[in-house]
Enzyme design. Structure first.
Site, PDB file in Angstrom:
ATOM      1  N   ASP A 254       0.838  -1.199   0.000  1.00 20.13           N
ATOM      2  CA  ASP A 254       0.000   0.000   0.000  1.00 20.13           C
ATOM      3  C   ASP A 254       0.874   1.251   0.000  1.00 20.13           C
ATOM      4  O   ASP A 254       1.944   1.258   0.608  1.00 20.13           O
ATOM      5  CB  ASP A 254      -0.889  -0.032   1.258  1.00 20.13           C
ATOM      6  CG  ASP A 254      -2.062   0.927   1.149  1.00 20.13           C
ATOM      7  OD1 ASP A 254      -2.258   1.522   0.070  1.00 20.13           O
ATOM      8  OD2 ASP A 254      -2.776   1.087   2.157  1.00 20.13           O
TER       9      ASP A 254
ATOM     10  N   ASN B 182     -10.628  -2.899  -5.800  1.00 19.02           N
ATOM     11  CA  ASN B 182      -9.848  -1.988  -6.649  1.00 19.02           C
ATOM     12  C   ASN B 182     -10.480  -1.756  -8.023  1.00 19.02           C
ATOM     13  O   ASN B 182     -10.101  -0.830  -8.734  1.00 19.02           O
ATOM     14  CB  ASN B 182      -8.406  -2.496  -6.832  1.00 19.02           C
ATOM     15  CG  ASN B 182      -7.546  -2.348  -5.604  1.00 19.02           C
ATOM     16  OD1 ASN B 182      -6.582  -3.086  -5.410  1.00 19.02           O
ATOM     17  ND2 ASN B 182      -7.866  -1.385  -4.737  1.00 19.02           N
TER      18      ASN B 182
END
Ligand code: FPP
Length: 238
Positions: A13, A61
């Site tokens: 991330d 996502n």
């Protein structure tokens, strides 16, 4: 190095924030993220860590802008093509977890080809989680159990696992998440039940060999008990 994890899983991330801090585009952040993936894989291989699983793209996502999604999928293609010679040279087998049906055909084909080609390799398994959701992994196994007509008595943990995305993958020992977020975000929900969790404020492109060693040092210091008392655990833990 003492007491290494057999399976490291990583929630990568912070590519976007890394880019933003430098006045770069998100794409450039993802590109830098790909370089960090290559070095992590090389370092884990050098340390003889047998399983590495990377959360490259979650089911959630798909809600990102179309241009970013396309860029990421091009990057996955590029990564697989670029890393193939090294994977063959260093005995790395490629694996996949996630919903294959969601993938663009070109990506699906490239992954299948790379998985077939690297299936002879046995020194390390690198698994990419793409269009992955831990809840979906559990749900689709439940659907398959129902479709197979299994009775409640027949469905024990072993059988259930055999219906999940990658039954051959051992549970992760260590889950690392970068960028300071302290969440699991739908990653390996079933398999990570007893994983040690390691959160670092580093943004993913900055996660280098030193950062990996820091995580491994911290892991080595943890006492894993799997629900037992520390006296019992000591007799079986490395
Ligand atoms: C999360 O950071 C990262 C992703 C959704 C993509 C992960 C992809 C890579 C590391 C690139 C290459 C990967 C492979 C397997 C070749 P973010 O973009 O959400 O960052 P932010 O939270 O700072 O915006």
């Amino acid at each position: 190095m003492q007491n290494l994890p057999g399976h490291i899983a990583v929630i990568m991330d912070g590519n976007g924030r890394w880019a933003e801090k430098r006045g770069l585009s998100r794409s450039q952040g993802h590109l830098a993220g790909m370089d960090a993936v290559s070095s992590l894989v090389g370092e884990c291989r050098s340390l003889n860590i047998p399983y590495v699983t990377l959360y490259a793209f979650s089911k959630e996502n798909w809600n990102r802008p179309q241009a970013e999604v396309s860029f990421l999928f091009d990057l996955f293609l590029r990564f697989v093509r670029q890393e193939m010679p090294l994977m063959m040279k260093r005995g790395i087998r490629l694996g996949f977890i996630g919903d294959k049906r969601d993938l663009p055909l070109s990506v699906r084909r490239a992954l299948e080809l790379a998985m077939a080609k690297t299936s002879v390799n046995a020194d390390m398994m690198l698994t990419l989680a793409i269009s992955y959701s831990g809840r979906e992994d559990i749900l689709q196994a439940a659907r398959r159990a129902l479709a197979a007509g299994l009775s409640p008595e027949e469905l024990d943990e072993k059988r259930f696992r055999s219906l999940m995305y990658a039954p051959e993958l051992p549970d992760p020992d260590l889950i690392i998440r970068t960028s300071g977020e302290c969440r699991i975000s739908n990653f390996l929900l079933f398999q990570g039940a007893y994983a040690e969790l390691y959160f670092t404020p580093l943004l993913w492109p900055d996660f280098d060999a030193q950062a990996l060693h820091d995580a491994l040092d911290e892991y080595a210091r943890r006492e894993r008990r799997f629900g037992r008392t520390s006296a019992c655990a000591g007799s079986v833990e490395a």
